[in-house]
Design a protein around this motif. Sequence first.
Motif, short mmCIF file in Angstrom:
data_model
loop_
_atom_site.label_atom_id
_atom_site.label_comp_id
_atom_site.label_asym_id
_atom_site.label_seq_id
_atom_site.Cartn_x
_atom_site.Cartn_y
_atom_site.Cartn_z
N ASP A 16 29.22 44.77 13.23
CA ASP A 16 28.42 44.36 14.39
C ASP A 16 28.26 45.51 15.39
O ASP A 16 27.18 45.72 15.94
N ALA A 17 29.35 46.26 15.63
CA ALA A 17 29.31 47.38 16.57
C ALA A 17 28.39 48.48 16.05
O ALA A 17 27.60 49.06 16.81
N LEU A 18 28.50 48.79 14.76
CA LEU A 18 27.63 49.80 14.15
C LEU A 18 26.17 49.38 14.32
O LEU A 18 25.35 50.18 14.79
N ASN A 19 25.85 48.15 13.98
CA ASN A 19 24.47 47.69 14.05
C ASN A 19 23.95 47.61 15.48
O ASN A 19 22.75 47.79 15.71
N ALA A 20 24.84 47.39 16.44
CA ALA A 20 24.43 47.32 17.85
C ALA A 20 24.43 48.71 18.50
O ALA A 20 24.08 48.83 19.68
N GLN A 21 24.84 49.74 17.71
CA GLN A 21 24.96 51.09 18.26
C GLN A 21 25.92 51.10 19.46
O GLN A 21 25.72 51.83 20.42
N ASP A 22 26.98 50.31 19.37
CA ASP A 22 27.96 50.16 20.44
C ASP A 22 29.18 51.01 20.11
O ASP A 22 30.12 50.56 19.45
N ALA A 23 29.17 52.26 20.55
CA ALA A 23 30.24 53.20 20.22
C ALA A 23 31.59 52.73 20.76
O ALA A 23 32.62 52.90 20.09
N ASP A 24 31.62 52.16 21.93
CA ASP A 24 32.89 51.70 22.51
C ASP A 24 33.53 50.63 21.62
O ASP A 24 34.73 50.69 21.33
N ARG A 25 32.75 49.68 21.19
CA ARG A 25 33.28 48.62 20.30
C ARG A 25 33.63 49.19 18.94
O ARG A 25 34.63 48.81 18.33
N PHE A 26 32.81 50.11 18.42
CA PHE A 26 33.05 50.74 17.13
C PHE A 26 34.41 51.45 17.14
O PHE A 26 35.27 51.20 16.29
N TYR A 27 34.61 52.33 18.12
CA TYR A 27 35.87 53.06 18.19
C TYR A 27 37.03 52.16 18.59
O TYR A 27 38.18 52.41 18.22
N GLY A 28 36.74 51.09 19.31
CA GLY A 28 37.78 50.16 19.75
C GLY A 28 38.44 49.39 18.62
O GLY A 28 39.55 48.90 18.76
N VAL A 29 37.77 49.28 17.48
CA VAL A 29 38.31 48.56 16.33
C VAL A 29 39.01 49.50 15.36
O VAL A 29 39.60 49.06 14.37
N LEU A 30 38.98 50.81 15.65
CA LEU A 30 39.64 51.80 14.80
C LEU A 30 41.02 52.15 15.37
O LEU A 30 41.15 52.33 16.58
N ALA A 31 42.00 52.28 14.50
CA ALA A 31 43.31 52.76 14.92
C ALA A 31 43.16 54.19 15.45
O ALA A 31 42.26 54.93 15.04
N GLU A 32 44.05 54.58 16.33
CA GLU A 32 43.98 55.91 16.94
C GLU A 32 44.00 57.02 15.88
O GLU A 32 43.33 58.03 16.02
N ASP A 33 44.75 56.80 14.80
CA ASP A 33 44.87 57.81 13.75
C ASP A 33 44.09 57.43 12.49
O ASP A 33 44.41 57.86 11.39
N ALA A 34 43.02 56.65 12.66
CA ALA A 34 42.22 56.20 11.52
C ALA A 34 41.62 57.39 10.77
O ALA A 34 41.32 58.44 11.36
N THR A 35 41.46 57.19 9.46
CA THR A 35 40.86 58.21 8.61
C THR A 35 39.68 57.59 7.85
O THR A 35 39.57 56.37 7.75
N MET A 36 38.83 58.48 7.31
CA MET A 36 37.69 57.97 6.55
C MET A 36 37.22 59.01 5.56
O MET A 36 37.52 60.20 5.69
N SER A 37 36.49 58.52 4.55
CA SER A 37 35.82 59.41 3.60
C SER A 37 34.42 58.89 3.33
O SER A 37 34.15 57.70 3.45
N ASP A 38 33.54 59.83 2.98
CA ASP A 38 32.16 59.51 2.62
C ASP A 38 31.89 60.22 1.30
O ASP A 38 32.00 61.45 1.22
N ASN A 39 31.58 59.43 0.27
CA ASN A 39 31.37 59.97 -1.08
C ASN A 39 32.55 60.81 -1.54
O ASN A 39 32.38 61.87 -2.15
N GLY A 40 33.77 60.37 -1.20
CA GLY A 40 34.98 61.04 -1.65
C GLY A 40 35.38 62.25 -0.83
O GLY A 40 36.39 62.89 -1.12
N VAL A 41 34.62 62.59 0.20
CA VAL A 41 34.92 63.74 1.05
C VAL A 41 35.51 63.24 2.37
O VAL A 41 34.89 62.40 3.04
N GLU A 42 36.68 63.74 2.73
CA GLU A 42 37.30 63.37 4.00
C GLU A 42 36.49 63.93 5.16
O GLU A 42 36.01 65.07 5.10
N HIS A 43 36.35 63.13 6.22
CA HIS A 43 35.62 63.55 7.42
C HIS A 43 36.41 63.15 8.66
O HIS A 43 37.13 62.14 8.64
N ASN A 44 36.24 63.90 9.75
CA ASN A 44 36.68 63.44 11.06
C ASN A 44 35.69 62.37 11.48
O ASN A 44 34.47 62.57 11.39
N ILE A 45 36.22 61.25 11.94
CA ILE A 45 35.36 60.09 12.19
C ILE A 45 34.31 60.36 13.27
O ILE A 45 33.13 60.04 13.07
#
Length: 105
Positions: A16-45
């Motif tokens: 919902d936050a992504l679709n609303a372009q609501d960065a505060d809500r988007f980052y608010g649901v992520l842990a402080e040390d959250a990690t992610m990958s896109d197509n198997g490549v690690e990225h800084n969120i």
Amino acid sequence: MSATAKLDPVVEVFVDALNAQDADRFYGVLAEDATMSDNGVEHNIAPWADAEIFSSNGHLEVDTVEQDGLAFAADFTNSRGGSLPTTWRFVVDNGLISRFETGQA
């Protein structure tokens, strides 16, 4: 029932936050040390999210939900790459997303 109604509640906030372009809500649901990958490549969120979501009007249209709402297939659209079929997988710990992985389906 919409596909998003089957999502884990924390993942639903992310979508919902992504679709609303609501960065505060988007980052608010992520842990402080959250990690992610896109197509198997690690990225800084933050730089990834800015490029793929917030500065390019990213939008998810969830198609199918799996793994008790912690994974889904979706069409992801943004002004950089158009519309692509994607998969998304999440790890939720203590009510926050600690990791997500996305990539082309």
